[in-house]
Design an enzyme around this catalytic site. Structure first.
Site, PDB file in Angstrom:
ATOM      1  CB  SER A 173      -0.933   0.022   1.210  1.00 23.25           C
ATOM      2  OG  SER A 173      -1.953  -0.926   1.048  1.00 23.25           O
ATOM      3  CE  LYS A 229      -3.675   0.606  -1.171  1.00 21.62           C
ATOM      4  NZ  LYS A 229      -4.446   0.178   0.029  1.00 21.62           N
ATOM      5  CE1 TYR A 265      -4.886  -1.208  -4.454  1.00 24.67           C
ATOM      6  CE2 TYR A 265      -5.356  -3.565  -4.564  1.00 24.67           C
ATOM      7  CZ  TYR A 265      -5.110  -2.424  -3.829  1.00 24.67           C
ATOM      8  OH  TYR A 265      -5.051  -2.487  -2.458  1.00 24.67           O
ATOM      9  CE1 TYR A 299      -5.075   1.626   4.250  1.00 26.45           C
ATOM     10  CE2 TYR A 299      -3.389   0.579   5.573  1.00 26.45           C
ATOM     11  CZ  TYR A 299      -3.859   0.996   4.362  1.00 26.45           C
ATOM     12  OH  TYR A 299      -3.100   0.808   3.253  1.00 26.45           O
ATOM     13  CB  VAL A 329      -0.106  -5.962   4.182  1.00 18.55           C
ATOM     14  CG1 VAL A 329      -1.363  -5.395   4.799  1.00 18.55           C
ATOM     15  CG2 VAL A 329      -0.243  -6.189   2.695  1.00 18.55           C
TER      16      VAL A 329
HETATM   17  O1  DON Z   1      -4.985  -4.903  -1.612  1.00 17.95           O
HETATM   18  C1  DON Z   1      -4.373  -5.367  -0.667  1.00 17.95           C
HETATM   19  O2  DON Z   1      -4.935  -5.933   0.269  1.00 17.95           O
HETATM   20  C2  DON Z   1      -2.848  -5.222  -0.674  1.00 17.95           C
HETATM   21  N1  DON Z   1      -2.355  -5.265  -2.010  1.00 17.95           N
HETATM   22  C3  DON Z   1      -2.418  -3.930  -0.056  1.00 17.95           C
HETATM   23  C4  DON Z   1      -2.956  -3.725   1.345  1.00 17.95           C
HETATM   24  C5  DON Z   1      -2.022  -2.998   2.235  1.00 17.95           C
HETATM   25  O3  DON Z   1      -0.837  -2.932   2.023  1.00 17.95           O
HETATM   26  C6  DON Z   1      -2.608  -2.463   3.485  1.00 17.95           C
HETATM   27  N2  DON Z   1      -1.584  -1.853   4.303  1.00 17.95           N
HETATM   28  N3  DON Z   1      -1.279  -1.895   5.412  1.00 17.95           N
END
Ligand code: DON
Length: 310
Positions: free
Chosen positions: A64, A67, A191, A243, A261
Site C-alpha cells: 500500500s 498508493k 492495482y 487506516y 502489509v
Molecule cells: O490490496 C491489498 O490488500 C494489498 N495489495 C495492499 C494492502 C495494504 O498494504 C494495506 N496496508 N497496510
C-alpha cells in the site's frame, strides 16, 4: 543536528530482541513466507545524507505504500477532479472494508484504503492499456527514486490476483455505482501490479524525499509536484495513511506516514528527511508493529514530530 546514524543504530539494537513480533500478512500467499526477523531502516535528509541500518538494502513488497505514488500520478493527470472520485477523510475502518461504500454511493473515503486506491488506479488507467499504465507507474517510481533497477515482483502480483476476492468485490461494487470507468479486471490488474513493486528501504526513502522537500527531489533537483500539493499529500498520509490506526500513529509518531502489509512504512519529516522502515510482523490494523515503534523512537529522539519538539 542529532547524530542520526547513532540514533538508527540504537533503535536497531534496542528492537533486536523483539524481532519477529507481530503477524506476517498471509492473506497474500506469496507474502506468507517472508522472514519475520527482517528489519531495515533508511533515512535520507533533504541535504542528501543517507543513513541505513539492518536489512535496508533488501527489496520487499511495498504494497500500500505504492498508493502514495499512484495518488501523486492521478493528481498530476486529473488535478482537483481526482476528488470527484475519492474523498479525503479518514475511514476509521479496516483497509479492505466495504461497509462505507454502500452508504456513500460507491465513493471511497480516501485514496489509501483499498477501495480508494482502486479508484485511483482507474484514474491512472485513463487513456492507457493496463500494460501501459503499469509501465508508466514503474517509470514514475524509478524517476522519483532516481533508480532504474526498480521492478514489480510478478509472483506477488499473480498471488494477489489469484486470491484478491475482497478487492474484486470492492471494484465490482464501485463499478455497479458507475464509479469505475474501465473494466474491473483492467483496474485490478493495475492495482495488484503497483502493490507488487519491490523496493528497498533506501529506494523508498529516495522516492519519498520530494514530500519532505516541498515537492522537489532535492538530490536530483527535479520538480515532482508543487509545494502545496506535497503538503496536501502529507496531510492525507497523516490522517489516512495507517487506516484505523492513523490516529494512534499520529499520536505516537506525529509524522505523515504510509504503511503496507509487506511490513514497510514510509514516513516524512517535512523539511528534514524521508525515512523508511521495514519489519514484516504486523499489528491488528495491518501496520508494521516494530516499524511503528521504530518511528516512534526516531521521532522522540529527533524531535521531528510535526506537532512540536520533543
Ligand atoms: O490490496 C491489498 O490488500 C494489498 N495489495 C495492499 C494492502 C495494504 O498494504 C494495506 N496496508 N497496510
Amino acid at each position: 543536528m542529532a547524530d542520526l546514524q547513532a540514533i538508527l543504530n540504537d533503535i536497531h539494537a534496542e528492537l533486536s530482541p523483539r524481532l519477529g513480533e507481530g503477524r506476517v500478512a498471509d492473506y497474500i500467499p506469496h507474502l506468507a513466507h517472508i522472514d519475520p526477523q527482517k528489519f531495515g531502516m533508511s533515512l535520507i535528509t533533504v541535504d542528501g545524507a543517507v543513513h541505513r541500518v539492518g536489512d535496508s538494502d533488501e527489496p520487499f513488497s511495498i504494497q500500500s505504500i505504492s498508493k502514495v505514488f499512484t495518488l501523486t500520478m492521478a493528481l498530476g493527470k486529473h488535478g482537483e477532479t481526482t476528488w470527484n472520485r475519492v474523498g479525503r477523510e479518514p475511514s476509521g475502518s479496516a483497509f479492505n472494508s466495504i461497509v462505507q461504500l454502500e452508504n456513500e454511493g460507491g465513493k471511497p473515503r480516501n485514496p489509501f484504503i483499498n477501495a480508494g486506491a482502486i479508484a485511483v488506479s482507474d484514474l491512472v488507467l485513463a487513456g492507457h492499456t493496463p500494460r501501459e499504465a503499469i509501465g508508466e507507474i514503474v517509470r514514475f517510481v524509478r524517476y522519483l527514486a532516481d533508480d532504474d533497477t526498480i521492478v514489480i515482483d510478478p509472483a506477488v502480483a499473480r498471488s494477489e490476483e489469484a486470491t484478491g476476492f475482497r478487492n474484486a468485490a470492492l471494484a465490482n461494487f464501485m463499478r455497479a455505482f458507475g464509479k469505475l470507468t474501465h473494466p474491473v479486471d483492467h483496474v485490478l490488474g493495475v492495482y495488484f501490479h503497483h502493490c507488487a513493486l519491490a523496493m528497498t528501504c533506501t529506494q523508498l526513502a529516495h522516492a519519498g524525499l520530494f514530500l519532505a522537500a516541498g515537492g522537489t527531489n532535492p538530490l536530483t533537483g527535479l520538480s515532482v509536484v508543487s509545494s502545496q500539493r506535497a503538503r496536501r499529500i502529507n496531510a492525507l498520509m497523516l490522517t489516512c495513511g495507517h487506516y484505523d490506526g492513523s490516529g494512534e500513529f499520529a499520536y505516537r509518531v506525529g509524522l505523515p506516514g504510509k504503511s503496507g502489509v509487506g511490513g514497510g512504512i514510509l514516513a516524512v519529516a517535512p523539511g528534514k528527511a524521508a525515512v523508511t522502515v521495514w519489519s514484516p510482523g504486523l499489528n491488528h490494523n495491518g501496520n508494521s508493529l516494530l516499524g511503528s515503534l521504530a518511528l516512534e523512537m526516531l521521532a522522540a529522539r529527533t524531535g521531528w514530530s510535526v506537532f512540536g519538539p520533543a
